[in-house]
Design a protein around this motif. Structure first.
Motif, PDB file in Angstrom:
ATOM      1  N   LEU A  62      16.243 -19.227   4.588  1.00  0.00           N
ATOM      2  CA  LEU A  62      14.800 -19.442   4.430  1.00  0.00           C
ATOM      3  C   LEU A  62      14.561 -20.847   3.907  1.00  0.00           C
ATOM      4  N   LEU A  63      13.771 -21.625   4.632  1.00  0.00           N
ATOM      5  CA  LEU A  63      13.400 -22.974   4.215  1.00  0.00           C
ATOM      6  C   LEU A  63      11.927 -22.965   3.823  1.00  0.00           C
ATOM      7  N   ILE A  64      11.644 -23.358   2.580  1.00  0.00           N
ATOM      8  CA  ILE A  64      10.259 -23.446   2.098  1.00  0.00           C
ATOM      9  C   ILE A  64       9.913 -24.914   1.922  1.00  0.00           C
ATOM     10  N   THR A  65       8.783 -25.329   2.503  1.00  0.00           N
ATOM     11  CA  THR A  65       8.312 -26.705   2.341  1.00  0.00           C
ATOM     12  C   THR A  65       6.851 -26.695   1.910  1.00  0.00           C
ATOM     13  N   HIS A  66       6.414 -27.841   1.405  1.00  0.00           N
ATOM     14  CA  HIS A  66       4.999 -28.008   1.082  1.00  0.00           C
ATOM     15  C   HIS A  66       4.204 -28.293   2.352  1.00  0.00           C
ATOM     16  N   HIS A  67       4.744 -29.163   3.197  1.00  0.00           N
ATOM     17  CA  HIS A  67       4.072 -29.552   4.441  1.00  0.00           C
ATOM     18  C   HIS A  67       4.708 -28.875   5.646  1.00  0.00           C
ATOM     19  N   ASP A  68       3.875 -28.513   6.590  1.00  0.00           N
ATOM     20  CA  ASP A  68       4.357 -28.161   7.923  1.00  0.00           C
ATOM     21  C   ASP A  68       4.714 -29.463   8.639  1.00  0.00           C
ATOM     22  N   ALA A  69       5.423 -29.374   9.748  1.00  0.00           N
ATOM     23  CA  ALA A  69       5.660 -30.578  10.565  1.00  0.00           C
ATOM     24  C   ALA A  69       4.320 -31.056  11.106  1.00  0.00           C
ATOM     25  N   TRP A  70       4.134 -32.368  11.123  1.00  0.00           N
ATOM     26  CA  TRP A  70       2.845 -32.930  11.538  1.00  0.00           C
ATOM     27  C   TRP A  70       2.670 -32.809  13.046  1.00  0.00           C
ATOM     28  N   GLU A  71       1.634 -32.102  13.465  1.00  0.00           N
ATOM     29  CA  GLU A  71       1.422 -31.852  14.894  1.00  0.00           C
ATOM     30  C   GLU A  71       1.017 -33.108  15.656  1.00  0.00           C
ATOM     31  N   TRP A  72       0.417 -34.081  14.965  1.00  0.00           N
ATOM     32  CA  TRP A  72      -0.020 -35.297  15.664  1.00  0.00           C
ATOM     33  C   TRP A  72       1.137 -36.265  15.931  1.00  0.00           C
ATOM     34  N   MET A  73       2.329 -35.959  15.388  1.00  0.00           N
ATOM     35  CA  MET A  73       3.513 -36.750  15.724  1.00  0.00           C
ATOM     36  C   MET A  73       4.125 -36.119  16.971  1.00  0.00           C
ATOM     37  N   SER A  74       3.752 -36.636  18.100  1.00  0.00           N
ATOM     38  CA  SER A  74       4.015 -36.011  19.393  1.00  0.00           C
ATOM     39  C   SER A  74       5.479 -35.610  19.564  1.00  0.00           C
ATOM     40  N   GLY A  75       5.691 -34.315  19.772  1.00  0.00           N
ATOM     41  CA  GLY A  75       7.024 -33.791  20.075  1.00  0.00           C
ATOM     42  C   GLY A  75       7.841 -33.387  18.866  1.00  0.00           C
ATOM     43  N   MET A  76       7.506 -33.891  17.680  1.00  0.00           N
ATOM     44  CA  MET A  76       8.358 -33.648  16.517  1.00  0.00           C
ATOM     45  C   MET A  76       8.380 -32.177  16.118  1.00  0.00           C
ATOM     46  N   LYS A  77       7.204 -31.546  16.052  1.00  0.00           N
ATOM     47  CA  LYS A  77       7.157 -30.152  15.616  1.00  0.00           C
ATOM     48  C   LYS A  77       7.945 -29.259  16.568  1.00  0.00           C
ATOM     49  N   GLU A  78       7.810 -29.490  17.862  1.00  0.00           N
ATOM     50  CA  GLU A  78       8.540 -28.691  18.847  1.00  0.00           C
ATOM     51  C   GLU A  78      10.044 -28.837  18.665  1.00  0.00           C
ATOM     52  N   ASP A  79      10.514 -30.074  18.419  1.00  0.00           N
ATOM     53  CA  ASP A  79      11.943 -30.308  18.232  1.00  0.00           C
ATOM     54  C   ASP A  79      12.453 -29.661  16.946  1.00  0.00           C
ATOM     55  N   VAL A  80      11.637 -29.725  15.880  1.00  0.00           N
ATOM     56  CA  VAL A  80      12.027 -29.088  14.619  1.00  0.00           C
ATOM     57  C   VAL A  80      12.133 -27.577  14.805  1.00  0.00           C
ATOM     58  N   LEU A  81      11.162 -26.990  15.468  1.00  0.00           N
ATOM     59  CA  LEU A  81      11.179 -25.543  15.680  1.00  0.00           C
ATOM     60  C   LEU A  81      12.373 -25.110  16.526  1.00  0.00           C
TER      61      LEU A  81
END
Length: 251
Positions: A62-81
């Motif tokens: 389980l990874l807990i963070t304060h911030h979600d991956a920023w959706e406006w950074m194109s492609g980053m959230k998809e790659d992290v997921l």
């Protein structure tokens, strides 16, 4: 600890009432559900490619963070997921509720700096993103700077706009660059204002208002609320191994 146990813990800790305030604003939640059982928990401020890979390397469930991956950074959230899904890692982020919490970011950093919390400010629809701290023995500006730098383990930016010793300080961790928050800190009798980001207007208004301005990084001003949160988790579930996920000082 099971994921369901963790869900119930979040509701108990932050309360249904507070969570309901931000329900439609995507201020907390799961981005991925992995293994049902949590044996090892990792925490850090940001969900990034780097923090996800660190979680994989450390066998985190389980990874807990304060911030979600920023959706406006194109492609980053998809790659992290993709990284999280491939490694069956559950990810949960808690943003505004952790800013507001009595054990959260602002309260935690003030306590570590030796200040007692006496008030709250920076109201965002019923959630308070800032705290006012007071210290028994007023401290010199440079001594406070040194104390903050030792705590954050990084240099900070500083603007000395008055010659007073510092007894009262306003803190908005993270993106607290608003001139409105500085105005409120001045009204509440603060000698200094401490945050994790600044823009031109932040510096100009602090200078105009004659309040000392201290600026660390967004990432490392906000790690201590997460630290407090996982300590509470560990008290309830002592069998869970806790690890802080390393993040670089890139700001």
């Amino acid at each position: 600890m099971l994921i369901k146990d963790f869900e119930n813990f979040i509701i108990d800790t932050f309360t249904k009432e507070k969570l309901e305030i931000v329900k439609e604003k995507n201020e907390y939640g799961f981005t991925n559900i992995g293994s049902e059982e949590v044996l090892k928990l990792g925490y850090c401020t940001n969900l990034t490619i780097e923090s996800a890979l660190e979680a994989v390397k450390n066998n985190v469930n389980l990874l807990i963070t304060h911030h979600d991956a920023w959706e406006w950074m194109s492609g980053m959230k998809e790659d992290v997921l993709d990284i999280l899904k491939q490694s069956h890692i559950t990810h949960f982020y808690i943003h505004l509720p952790l800013d507001d919490a009595e054990f959260g970011n602002n309260t935690s950093i003030l306590k570590k700096l030796g200040f007692k919390v006496i008030d709250k400010f920076s109201n965002d629809d019923g959630m308070y993103c800032g705290r006012i701290g007071e210290i028994d023995e007023p401290i010199e500006f440079e001594k406070l700077v040194n104390r903050i730098e030792l705590l954050l383990e990084e240099p900070i930016r500083k603007w000395r706009n008055n010659e007073r010793l510092i007894k009262r300080i306003g803190v908005v961790t993270g993106a607290g660059f608003s001139a409105i928050d500085i105005k409120d800190a001045v009204k509440l009798g603060c000698d200094a204002y401490f945050t994790g980001e600044k823009i031109l207007y932040t510096v100009q208004y602090a200078q105009y208002s004659k309040i000392n301005l201290l600026v660390g990084s967004h990432t490392f001003t906000e790690i201590f609320g997460l630290e407090s949160l996982v300590k509470i988790i560990n008290e309830r579930y002592p069998m869970v191994d806790i690890i802080r996920i390393k993040e670089e000082h890139i700001e």
